[in-house]
Scaffold this active site. Structure first.
Site, PDB file in Angstrom:
ATOM      1  N   HIS A   1      -3.681  -5.599   1.337  1.00 23.35           N
ATOM      2  CA  HIS A   1      -2.966  -5.895   2.580  1.00 23.35           C
ATOM      3  C   HIS A   1      -3.037  -7.365   2.982  1.00 23.35           C
ATOM      4  CE1 HIS A   1      -2.341  -1.660   3.839  1.00 23.35           C
ATOM      5  NE2 HIS A   1      -3.446  -1.457   3.165  1.00 23.35           N
TER       6      HIS A   1
ATOM      7  N   GLU B   1      -1.185  -8.798   5.023  1.00 19.45           N
ATOM      8  CA  GLU B   1      -0.860  -8.891   6.455  1.00 19.45           C
ATOM      9  C   GLU B   1      -2.095  -8.776   7.345  1.00 19.45           C
ATOM     10  OE1 GLU B   1      -0.409  -6.296   4.559  1.00 19.45           O
ATOM     11  OE2 GLU B   1      -0.534  -4.405   5.656  1.00 19.45           O
TER      12      GLU B   1
ATOM     13  N   CYS C   1       0.832  -1.200   0.000  1.00 21.76           N
ATOM     14  CA  CYS C   1       0.000   0.000   0.000  1.00 21.76           C
ATOM     15  C   CYS C   1       0.871   1.257   0.000  1.00 21.76           C
ATOM     16  CB  CYS C   1      -0.988  -0.059   1.164  1.00 21.76           C
ATOM     17  SG  CYS C   1      -2.441   0.956   0.882  1.00 21.76           S
TER      18      CYS C   1
HETATM   19  N1  LIG Z   1      -3.435   2.014   3.622  1.00 21.88           N
HETATM   20  C1  LIG Z   1      -2.531   2.737   2.982  1.00 21.88           C
HETATM   21  O1  LIG Z   1      -1.332   2.452   3.026  1.00 21.88           O
HETATM   22  C2  LIG Z   1      -3.016   3.968   2.259  1.00 21.88           C
HETATM   23  C3  LIG Z   1      -2.005   4.536   1.317  1.00 21.88           C
HETATM   24  C4  LIG Z   1      -2.261   5.987   0.947  1.00 21.88           C
HETATM   25  N2  LIG Z   1      -2.297   6.821   2.118  1.00 21.88           N
HETATM   26  C5  LIG Z   1      -3.526   6.084   0.137  1.00 21.88           C
HETATM   27  O2  LIG Z   1      -4.540   6.487   0.658  1.00 21.88           O
HETATM   28  O3  LIG Z   1      -3.519   5.734  -1.023  1.00 21.88           O
END
Ligand SMILES: NC(=O)CC[C@H](N)C(=O)O
Length: 231
Positions: A203, A205, A86
């Site tokens: 994600h 994880e 992410c």
């Molecule tokens: N959960 C995250 O890592 C979000 C990544 C980034 N802040 C976005 O909104 O795209």
């Protein structure tokens, strides 16, 4: 396995990542802050998700300039394994460790929901526990997850087998509807040419225990544990 998780002001997924790595490897990863130096002898560096530097300029753009990213680039240049999830994927792209860009979601909204991923490249340190074509569920939560690259880059990624994951529907097909953020060619995650740097938006994880609602993401961390079992 000796793993380190690198955090920046605004990172918020480091604890989830720590739980996932510990669960698969039995070892607690080292937790580092952006001002720290990367120690020698690591097998894996992980950049977790979050909102580093408040997503100012572009997501990941400021973190990519942090002192520790010089060490992460050196580590990758020497063949080290790096995982970015992410915001971590966004930082890897902004640091030039992976190609392309992550644009605003095509909905222009933050998307927080489960998606289904298909494993496009098996047999890597990140994916060896899956068969090619296997599908798994992963939560996603981002505003800027719309992967983009020019056609030449995309053709190279596909030609060299460097697309790691695609967004698919429940039948395992890479449809438009399954691709909520609008990523080009349904790409959810990619690999570097040496297969040692991997970035993805969803994600894994966050699904590593039945208490979290499932273990669909665990194979990624078991793959890494197996790759570095001797270390
Ligand atoms: N959960 C995250 O890592 C979000 C990544 C980034 N802040 C976005 O909104 O795209």
């Amino acid at each position: 396995m000796k793993a380190a998780i690198v955090t920046f002001p605004g990172t918020n997924r480091e604890r989830d990542m720590r739980v996932a790595l510990k669960r698969a490897t039995g070892r607690d990863p080292l937790m580092l802050f952006h001002r720290d130096a990367l120690p020698q002898g690591l097998d894996l560096v992980v950049l977790p998700g979050g909102f580093s530097y408040g997503d100012y300029l572009r997501c990941g753009a400021m973190a990519a300039q942090s002192p520790i990213m010089r060490d992460v680039k050196d580590f990758a240049a020497k063949g080290g394994h790096v995982l970015g999830v992410c915001n971590g994927f966004q930082i890897l792209i902004e640091a030039g460790l992976l190609p392309g860009g992550l644009l605003r979601n095509r909905t222009l909204r933050f998307l927080s929901m489960d998606c289904t991923l298909r494993v496009e490249r098996a047999g890597t340190a990140f994916t060896s526990r899956w068969q090619k074509g296997a599908t798994f569920r992963a939560p996603m939560a981002h505003g800027d997850g719309n992967y983009f690259a020019d056609d030449a880059t995309l053709d190279r990624l596909e030609g060299e087998g460097l697309v790691a994951f695609r967004y698919v529907d429940e039948r395992g097909e890479a449809t438009e509807a399954a691709n909520r953020n609008g990523s080009v060619r349904n790409i959810a995650g990619i690999l570097s040419p040496n297969l040692r740097v991997c970035g993805l938006m969803p994600h894994p994880e966050d699904l590593v225990d039945d208490l979290m609602g499932g273990t669909d993401g665990l194979p990624m961390f078991e793959s890494l544990a197996e790759a570095f079992a001797a270390a």
